[in-house]
Design a protein around this motif. Structure first.
Motif, PDB file in Angstrom:
ATOM      1  N   ILE A 125     -43.294   2.887  39.281  1.00 13.58           N
ATOM      2  CA  ILE A 125     -43.130   2.313  37.944  1.00 13.58           C
ATOM      3  C   ILE A 125     -41.978   2.980  37.202  1.00 13.58           C
ATOM      4  O   ILE A 125     -41.158   2.320  36.550  1.00 13.58           O
ATOM      5  CB  ILE A 125     -44.447   2.443  37.150  1.00 13.58           C
ATOM      6  CG1 ILE A 125     -45.528   1.560  37.778  1.00 13.58           C
ATOM      7  CG2 ILE A 125     -44.231   2.056  35.684  1.00 13.58           C
ATOM      8  CD1 ILE A 125     -46.896   1.742  37.154  1.00 13.58           C
ATOM      9  N   LEU A 126     -41.884   4.305  37.314  1.00 14.33           N
ATOM     10  CA  LEU A 126     -40.787   5.029  36.660  1.00 14.33           C
ATOM     11  C   LEU A 126     -39.431   4.598  37.211  1.00 14.33           C
ATOM     12  O   LEU A 126     -38.467   4.424  36.448  1.00 14.33           O
ATOM     13  CB  LEU A 126     -40.977   6.535  36.842  1.00 14.33           C
ATOM     14  CG  LEU A 126     -42.124   7.177  36.044  1.00 14.33           C
ATOM     15  CD1 LEU A 126     -42.253   8.656  36.417  1.00 14.33           C
ATOM     16  CD2 LEU A 126     -41.895   7.022  34.548  1.00 14.33           C
ATOM     17  N   LEU A 127     -39.350   4.411  38.527  1.00 15.78           N
ATOM     18  CA  LEU A 127     -38.080   3.978  39.127  1.00 15.78           C
ATOM     19  C   LEU A 127     -37.699   2.577  38.645  1.00 15.78           C
ATOM     20  O   LEU A 127     -36.514   2.310  38.398  1.00 15.78           O
ATOM     21  CB  LEU A 127     -38.200   4.001  40.650  1.00 15.78           C
ATOM     22  CG  LEU A 127     -38.224   5.382  41.316  1.00 15.78           C
ATOM     23  CD1 LEU A 127     -38.406   5.243  42.819  1.00 15.78           C
ATOM     24  CD2 LEU A 127     -36.943   6.161  41.015  1.00 15.78           C
ATOM     25  N   CYS A 128     -38.678   1.680  38.533  1.00 11.94           N
ATOM     26  CA  CYS A 128     -38.381   0.326  38.036  1.00 11.94           C
ATOM     27  C   CYS A 128     -37.875   0.372  36.596  1.00 11.94           C
ATOM     28  O   CYS A 128     -36.913  -0.323  36.245  1.00 11.94           O
ATOM     29  CB  CYS A 128     -39.633  -0.538  38.128  1.00 11.94           C
ATOM     30  SG  CYS A 128     -40.147  -0.953  39.823  1.00 11.94           S
ATOM     31  N   VAL A 129     -38.509   1.193  35.764  1.00 12.84           N
ATOM     32  CA  VAL A 129     -38.072   1.321  34.368  1.00 12.84           C
ATOM     33  C   VAL A 129     -36.657   1.881  34.297  1.00 12.84           C
ATOM     34  O   VAL A 129     -35.799   1.391  33.542  1.00 12.84           O
ATOM     35  CB  VAL A 129     -39.051   2.208  33.583  1.00 12.84           C
ATOM     36  CG1 VAL A 129     -38.504   2.511  32.191  1.00 12.84           C
ATOM     37  CG2 VAL A 129     -40.408   1.533  33.475  1.00 12.84           C
ATOM     38  N   LEU A 130     -36.364   2.906  35.107  1.00 16.49           N
ATOM     39  CA  LEU A 130     -35.026   3.495  35.118  1.00 16.49           C
ATOM     40  C   LEU A 130     -33.983   2.495  35.598  1.00 16.49           C
ATOM     41  O   LEU A 130     -32.857   2.458  35.080  1.00 16.49           O
ATOM     42  CB  LEU A 130     -35.012   4.741  36.004  1.00 16.49           C
ATOM     43  CG  LEU A 130     -35.769   5.961  35.469  1.00 16.49           C
ATOM     44  CD1 LEU A 130     -35.780   7.077  36.518  1.00 16.49           C
ATOM     45  CD2 LEU A 130     -35.130   6.470  34.177  1.00 16.49           C
ATOM     46  N   LEU A 131     -34.351   1.668  36.588  1.00 16.72           N
ATOM     47  CA  LEU A 131     -33.415   0.667  37.103  1.00 16.72           C
ATOM     48  C   LEU A 131     -33.079  -0.370  36.031  1.00 16.72           C
ATOM     49  O   LEU A 131     -31.903  -0.727  35.847  1.00 16.72           O
ATOM     50  CB  LEU A 131     -34.013  -0.021  38.331  1.00 16.72           C
ATOM     51  CG  LEU A 131     -33.154  -1.090  39.012  1.00 16.72           C
ATOM     52  CD1 LEU A 131     -31.860  -0.479  39.528  1.00 16.72           C
ATOM     53  CD2 LEU A 131     -33.924  -1.738  40.157  1.00 16.72           C
ATOM     54  N   VAL A 132     -34.093  -0.837  35.306  1.00 15.95           N
ATOM     55  CA  VAL A 132     -33.853  -1.815  34.236  1.00 15.95           C
ATOM     56  C   VAL A 132     -32.985  -1.218  33.139  1.00 15.95           C
ATOM     57  O   VAL A 132     -32.035  -1.852  32.640  1.00 15.95           O
ATOM     58  CB  VAL A 132     -35.199  -2.306  33.669  1.00 15.95           C
ATOM     59  CG1 VAL A 132     -34.969  -3.178  32.436  1.00 15.95           C
ATOM     60  CG2 VAL A 132     -35.969  -3.088  34.724  1.00 15.95           C
ATOM     61  N   LEU A 133     -33.265   0.018  32.754  1.00 18.17           N
ATOM     62  CA  LEU A 133     -32.467   0.685  31.726  1.00 18.17           C
ATOM     63  C   LEU A 133     -31.019   0.870  32.179  1.00 18.17           C
ATOM     64  O   LEU A 133     -30.083   0.709  31.387  1.00 18.17           O
ATOM     65  CB  LEU A 133     -33.086   2.036  31.379  1.00 18.17           C
ATOM     66  CG  LEU A 133     -34.430   2.001  30.630  1.00 18.17           C
ATOM     67  CD1 LEU A 133     -34.964   3.416  30.453  1.00 18.17           C
ATOM     68  CD2 LEU A 133     -34.278   1.305  29.282  1.00 18.17           C
ATOM     69  N   ALA A 134     -30.831   1.209  33.457  1.00 13.25           N
ATOM     70  CA  ALA A 134     -29.477   1.397  33.974  1.00 13.25           C
ATOM     71  C   ALA A 134     -28.680   0.099  33.939  1.00 13.25           C
ATOM     72  O   ALA A 134     -27.492   0.090  33.576  1.00 13.25           O
ATOM     73  CB  ALA A 134     -29.533   1.949  35.401  1.00 13.25           C
ATOM     74  N   ILE A 135     -29.323  -1.023  34.297  1.00 15.32           N
ATOM     75  CA  ILE A 135     -28.631  -2.312  34.284  1.00 15.32           C
ATOM     76  C   ILE A 135     -28.227  -2.705  32.867  1.00 15.32           C
ATOM     77  O   ILE A 135     -27.087  -3.134  32.612  1.00 15.32           O
ATOM     78  CB  ILE A 135     -29.529  -3.390  34.926  1.00 15.32           C
ATOM     79  CG1 ILE A 135     -29.696  -3.119  36.426  1.00 15.32           C
ATOM     80  CG2 ILE A 135     -28.933  -4.777  34.709  1.00 15.32           C
ATOM     81  CD1 ILE A 135     -30.662  -4.055  37.115  1.00 15.32           C
ATOM     82  N   HIS A 136     -29.150  -2.552  31.907  1.00 14.08           N
ATOM     83  CA  HIS A 136     -28.833  -2.906  30.524  1.00 14.08           C
ATOM     84  C   HIS A 136     -27.751  -1.987  29.955  1.00 14.08           C
ATOM     85  O   HIS A 136     -26.884  -2.438  29.182  1.00 14.08           O
ATOM     86  CB  HIS A 136     -30.098  -2.820  29.670  1.00 14.08           C
ATOM     87  CG  HIS A 136     -31.030  -3.973  29.860  1.00 14.08           C
ATOM     88  ND1 HIS A 136     -30.764  -5.239  29.382  1.00 14.08           N
ATOM     89  CD2 HIS A 136     -32.224  -4.067  30.491  1.00 14.08           C
ATOM     90  CE1 HIS A 136     -31.746  -6.055  29.692  1.00 14.08           C
ATOM     91  NE2 HIS A 136     -32.651  -5.366  30.372  1.00 14.08           N
TER      92      HIS A 136
END
Length: 281
Positions: free
Chosen positions: A60-71
């Motif tokens: 879950i943490l990796l998914c959140v970090l990935l979304v934040l990185a894209i934005h």
């Protein structure tokens, strides 16, 4: 494993405790096999819960970090450039679920330790078959993703060709998501079924003989009419089967995440292609 109701190979038909003690003495020169096994199962269950919980939180943490990185990248650079980069990386992004679904399906169908293989004479083997189908669908989607990233629009015909490829890409990923959701539902259904409706003794024996890798089962494929693998109880077989079903459900959830993310990108790409304007000089 400890026999249930004695060990016929030694002529033992006493109570369960006497049968277990005699079998234990014959194989391991001790009478504490049941205690050792039960303690090991309890410790393994605790470790498994910690392992799955830690991996779930980490995922879950990796998914959140990935979304934040894209934005963040979209704000720093520009959305079209980020979208073009994501389009070029789609084949690599789909490599993970392609290999993962192939490995999951192969292990569940053909591994000697799988309780979900076709050798167990159980319809649960369809879970492994579903993963192999998803592997093929992910591979087709990766090939379409590579085509969409490499194909340039120069005229109206090119635009229609790419639009067809993008729609095929969306359709394949939508079908993949449906298959994965079906696998997830099947894993939950079979897990609850085994819990609420225990399996028959003949099914227990066939599953135990199929997944036994330590040569602890006796009377497998016998023609004497004896119960197959009395060393494995129904509870033992159900625990192993449910553990593999839970692992399969976890893998299906992970692959659904990949499928939905790439499907969402396909929808955005289709919108981009439809709005693409061709100017002639």
């Amino acid at each position: 494993m400890v026999p249930v109701g004695g060990y016929p190979a030694f002529g033992i038909n006493q109570t369960t405790e006497d049968g277990e003690n005699s079998w234990c003495m014959a194989h391991y020169n001790t009478t504490k096999c049941s205690d050792i096994r039960n303690n090991a199962q309890i410790e393994m269950e605790k470790m498994s819960y910690v392992f799955y919980l830690a991996n779930g939180v980490w995922g879950i943490l990796l998914c959140v970090l990935l979304v934040l990185a894209i934005h963040t990248l979209e704000r720093i650079i520009s959305k079209p450039i980020v979208q073009q980069s994501r389009q070029a990386n789609i084949p690599g992004w789909l490599t993970v679920p392609t290999l993962g679904s192939f490995f999951s399906g192969y292990v569940l169908l053909f591994s000697s330790s799988s309780a979900l293989s076709s050798e167990t004479n159980n319809e649960v083997f369809m879970v492994g078959l579903g993963f192999l189908i998803c592997c093929g669908l992910f591979f087709i989607a990766a090939c379409l993703g590579w085509f969409n990233s490499a194909f340039s629009i120069l005229n109206g015909r090119d635009k229609q060709t790419k639009l067809v490829a993008v729609r095929l890409y969306i359709g394949v990923l939508a079908l993949t998501t449906i298959v994965l959701a079906t696998i997830l539902g099947a894993c939950i259904h079979y897990s609850l079924r085994f819990k609420n409706f225990p399996i028959a003794d003949d099914e227990r024996g066939s599953i135990a003989c199929a997944i036994d890798t330590s040569q602890s089962c006796s009377f497998c494929n016998n023609r004497l009419g004896l119960d197959e693998c009395p060393e494995w109880s129904i509870e033992d077989v159900i625990k192993v089967t449910q553990a593999q079903l839970k692992g399969s459900a976890t893998a299906a959830i992970i692959f659904i995440t990949y499928s939905i993310a790439t499907l969402r990108f396909g929808v955005l790409l289709q919108k981009h292609v439809l709005q693409y304007q061709i100017d002639y000089v």
